[in-house]
Motif scaffolding. Sequence first.
Motif, mmCIF file in Angstrom:
data_model
loop_
_atom_site.group_PDB
_atom_site.id
_atom_site.type_symbol
_atom_site.label_atom_id
_atom_site.label_comp_id
_atom_site.label_asym_id
_atom_site.label_seq_id
_atom_site.Cartn_x
_atom_site.Cartn_y
_atom_site.Cartn_z
ATOM 1 N N THR A 31 0.904 -1.156 0.171
ATOM 2 C CA THR A 31 0.096 -0.156 0.179
ATOM 3 C C THR A 31 0.714 1.416 -0.012
ATOM 4 O OG1 THR A 31 -0.110 0.002 2.367
ATOM 5 C CG2 THR A 31 -1.998 -1.271 1.162
ATOM 6 N N ARG A 34 0.009 5.286 -1.385
ATOM 7 C CA ARG A 34 -1.320 5.619 -1.581
ATOM 8 C C ARG A 34 -1.475 6.534 -0.153
ATOM 9 N NH1 ARG A 34 0.059 0.608 -4.011
ATOM 10 N NH2 ARG A 34 -1.792 -0.194 -5.140
ATOM 11 N N VAL A 38 -6.881 6.183 1.674
ATOM 12 C CA VAL A 38 -6.969 4.755 0.839
ATOM 13 C C VAL A 38 -6.592 3.756 1.529
ATOM 14 C CG1 VAL A 38 -6.423 4.086 -1.491
ATOM 15 C CG2 VAL A 38 -6.785 6.331 -1.285
ATOM 16 N N GLN A 39 -5.368 3.891 2.280
ATOM 17 C CA GLN A 39 -4.650 2.850 2.906
ATOM 18 C C GLN A 39 -5.693 2.169 3.939
ATOM 19 O OE1 GLN A 39 -1.208 4.916 3.863
ATOM 20 N NE2 GLN A 39 0.350 3.742 2.540
ATOM 21 N N MET A 42 -8.328 0.537 2.197
ATOM 22 C CA MET A 42 -7.774 -1.185 1.612
ATOM 23 C C MET A 42 -7.741 -2.160 2.780
ATOM 24 S SD MET A 42 -5.004 0.420 -1.077
ATOM 25 C CE MET A 42 -4.325 -1.118 -1.627
ATOM 26 N N ASP A 96 3.520 -1.697 -9.767
ATOM 27 C CA ASP A 96 2.776 -0.743 -10.309
ATOM 28 C C ASP A 96 1.777 -1.573 -11.288
ATOM 29 O OD1 ASP A 96 4.233 1.290 -9.413
ATOM 30 O OD2 ASP A 96 5.327 1.637 -11.363
ATOM 31 N N THR A 99 -3.869 2.307 -12.727
ATOM 32 C CA THR A 99 -4.452 3.319 -11.833
ATOM 33 C C THR A 99 -5.971 3.163 -11.301
ATOM 34 O OG1 THR A 99 -2.929 5.126 -12.813
ATOM 35 C CG2 THR A 99 -4.938 5.783 -11.277
ATOM 36 N N LYS A 102 -5.592 -0.749 -9.305
ATOM 37 C CA LYS A 102 -4.883 -1.080 -8.442
ATOM 38 C C LYS A 102 -5.127 -0.956 -7.033
ATOM 39 C CE LYS A 102 -2.232 3.480 -7.701
ATOM 40 N NZ LYS A 102 -0.981 4.337 -7.933
ATOM 41 N N ASP A 103 -5.930 -0.285 -6.517
ATOM 42 C CA ASP A 103 -6.322 0.039 -5.129
ATOM 43 C C ASP A 103 -7.161 -1.372 -4.927
ATOM 44 O OD1 ASP A 103 -5.077 2.156 -4.866
ATOM 45 O OD2 ASP A 103 -6.813 3.445 -4.771
#
Length: 201
Positions: A31, A34, A38-39, A42, A96, A99, A102-103
């Motif tokens: 993570t 981010r 967002v973390q 997640m 990576d 976009t 990815k989360d």
Amino acid sequence: MFDVAVFGSLFLTLFVIMDPPGITPIFLALTAGRPAKVQRRMALQAVAVAFGVIAVFGLLGQQILDYLHVSVPALMIAGGLLLLLIALDLLTGKTDEPTQTKDVNVALVPLGMPLLAGPGAIVSVILAVQHADGLGGRLSVWSAIAAMHVVLWLAMRYSLVIIRIIKDGGVVLVTRLAGMMLSAIAVQQIINGVTQVIQTS
């Protein structure tokens, strides 16, 4: 009646298998970069996914495996291979993803499954549910599962403080260490699966 022994036994088993302290550096590595909001999301998503997967297998696990003609060793080997691919990405720095996905991807795979809801945890839950006696036994089993996921969420949620302390250089180091740990877990999981296949053949 609530069975404390069943609760304690399953909770400790899941704690050892799911390993909240060990999952922390892997979570931080996956993570990194981010925003904190967002973390945190997640962390919650990963735990929710893990709980959902384990709940499904707790209720219907043996039937699912029998229907798909999948053995537990095969499940272990598949999970190990998936973890090994993720570990290689962490070790080489190729973490990576697109976009727009990815989360979600990191929260679902590999955090939610197979890191948290891996073959070991799934099999333990299937066996615990099968051996639970009466309402009290089932309540104890599901309470242990829920409590373990709360502990996992707390471990990941409050590990984010570490990122503020170690900065970018520390995150790179944690990423490499996480990749090494994850590759070791993956290889051991594959070995265990292959060993079980050989023993049952």
